[in-house]
Design an enzyme around this catalytic site. Structure first.
Site, PDB file in Angstrom:
ATOM      1  N   THR A  52       2.560   7.647  94.559  1.00  0.00           N
ATOM      2  CA  THR A  52       3.158   8.299  95.500  1.00  0.00           C
ATOM      3  C   THR A  52       2.252   8.658  96.595  1.00  0.00           C
ATOM      4  O   THR A  52       2.661   8.367  97.805  1.00  0.00           O
ATOM      5  CB  THR A  52       3.627   9.713  94.908  1.00  0.00           C
ATOM      6  OG1 THR A  52       4.226   9.559  93.860  1.00  0.00           O
ATOM      7  CG2 THR A  52       4.518  10.726  95.772  1.00  0.00           C
ATOM      8  N   ARG A 101       1.534  17.317  96.359  1.00  0.00           N
ATOM      9  CA  ARG A 101       1.631  17.378  94.903  1.00  0.00           C
ATOM     10  C   ARG A 101       1.090  18.482  94.378  1.00  0.00           C
ATOM     11  O   ARG A 101      -0.317  18.557  94.770  1.00  0.00           O
ATOM     12  CB  ARG A 101       1.556  16.106  94.120  1.00  0.00           C
ATOM     13  CG  ARG A 101       1.470  16.044  93.029  1.00  0.00           C
ATOM     14  CD  ARG A 101       1.277  14.612  92.051  1.00  0.00           C
ATOM     15  NE  ARG A 101       2.325  13.844  92.358  1.00  0.00           N
ATOM     16  CZ  ARG A 101       2.586  12.658  92.043  1.00  0.00           C
ATOM     17  NH1 ARG A 101       1.597  12.143  91.079  1.00  0.00           N
ATOM     18  NH2 ARG A 101       3.706  11.951  92.033  1.00  0.00           N
TER      19      ARG A 101
HETATM   20  N1   CP Z   1       6.002   7.602  90.341  1.00  0.00           N
HETATM   21  C1   CP Z   1       4.952   8.369  90.664  1.00  0.00           C
HETATM   22  O1   CP Z   1       4.954   9.452  90.742  1.00  0.00           O
HETATM   23  O2   CP Z   1       3.561   7.814  90.338  1.00  0.00           O
HETATM   24  P1   CP Z   1       2.221   8.305  90.697  1.00  0.00           P
HETATM   25  O3   CP Z   1       1.889   9.468  89.892  1.00  0.00           O
HETATM   26  O4   CP Z   1       1.489   7.357  90.627  1.00  0.00           O
HETATM   27  O5   CP Z   1       2.249   9.075  92.091  1.00  0.00           O
END
Ligand code: CP
Length: 303
Positions: A52, A101
């Site tokens: 992400t 996030r």
């Molecule tokens: N799909 C996804 O959110 O992967 P990451 O946690 O690596 O960002």
């Protein structure tokens, strides 16, 4: 709509989602390396990420924008006790858009309320991951040639897996059939089943899927989310219940594709990677186009 945050996938109408998928297709066919000239995107990751964060940063860079931010809150002043509110207000001064996030559900909504620039939720706890949904839908449309009447098998951790929560909501207008395969303790939460009931969407819950796998258009595998468990014994009991193996794919539809938001632990056996039905690595690439589309849409650079 300009300067619009994206926190839950339901913040965007179905028309807006379809428009973003069109913009993503345009970016894949015709890169625009100067669209974000002069713009700064901040990526604030309070939880680990590979796809992400890096696909957002790649998306911004490939559009000519610049990226600031952190991938570890311990190297920011959060580690000194600065509040999320102060962090967001300060970072708003330095950028045109915040991608965030955070482990706490609702934190990204809160951030969008105190920010002076749009905020995009890059995953908040077990709640939502709306941009993953946009790239998932882009992948479904690209591989199936349509979004309508898709039979989607969702397998694994449907309780804590935020990507499946956003995806069931976004796909609901397209007359899908959902087959939810999970341990009883990791079922799709009631709030999302109630949502599907309210939209008259068909769904079925199972503990096994070998005998129905031939019906699937999409098998959406998920990782059991170790980091969300209070009791690690429960994690140990459930982590290896569903492992997709190449031998299980013999009687699946020729057009069926396997998706996974990744990272994978061991829920897809390595021998599946060589099968032409495995699509999860291409799916991750589609994240760049989908995120270019979201960035340019929320900034009002594409309508
Ligand atoms: N799909 C996804 O959110 O992967 P990451 O946690 O690596 O960002």
């Amino acid at each position: 709509m300009t300067n619009k945050s994206l926190i839950s996938i339901t913040d965007f109408s179905t028309e807006e989602i379809l428009r973003i998928l069109e913009i993503a297709e345009d970016f894949e066919r015709h890169p625009e390396p100067h669209l974000l000239d002069g713009k700064v995107v901040a990526t604030l990751f309070f939880e680990p990420s590979t796809r992400t964060r890096l696909s957002f940063e790649s998306a911004a860079n490939r559009l000519g924008g610049r990226v600031i931010g952190f991938s570890d809150p311990n190297i920011s002043s959060v580690s000194k006790g600065e509040t999320l509110k102060d962090t967001i207000r300060i970072v708003s001064n330095y950028c045109d858009l915040i991608v965030m996030r955070h482990p706490l559900e609702g934190s990204c909504r809160y951030a969008s309320e105190v920010a002076t620039v749009p905020v995009i939720n890059a995953g908040d706890g077990a709640h939502q991951h709306p941009t993953q949904t946009l790239l998932d839908m882009y992948s479904i449309k690209k591989t199936q040639g349509r979004l309508d009447n898709i039979n989607i098998f969702m397998v694994g951790d449907l309780k804590y897996g935020r990507t499946v929560h956003s995806l069931v909501q976004a796909m609901s207008p397209f007359n899908p059939i959902f087959n939810f395969i999970s341990h009883p303790k990791l079922k799709m939460p009631k709030e999302y089943l109630d949502f599907l009931d309210s939209k008259h969407v068909k769904y079925y819950e199972h503990e096994q899927f070998n005998d129905i796998i031939s019906e699937a258009d999409i098998i959406y595998m998920t990782r059991v989310q170790r980091e969300r468990f209070q009791d690690l014994m429960e994690y140990e009991k459930t982590k290896d219940l569903y492992i997709l193996r190449n031998s299980m794919l013999e009687n699946t539809k020729p057009t069926m594709k396997i998706l996974h938001p990744l990272p994978r632990v061991n829920e897809i056996a390595q021998d599946v990677d060589q099968n032409s039905k495995a699509y999860y690595f291409e799916q991750a690439l589609n994240g760049v186009f989908a995120r270019q589309a979201v960035i340019s849409y929320v900034l009002g650079l594409k309508k």
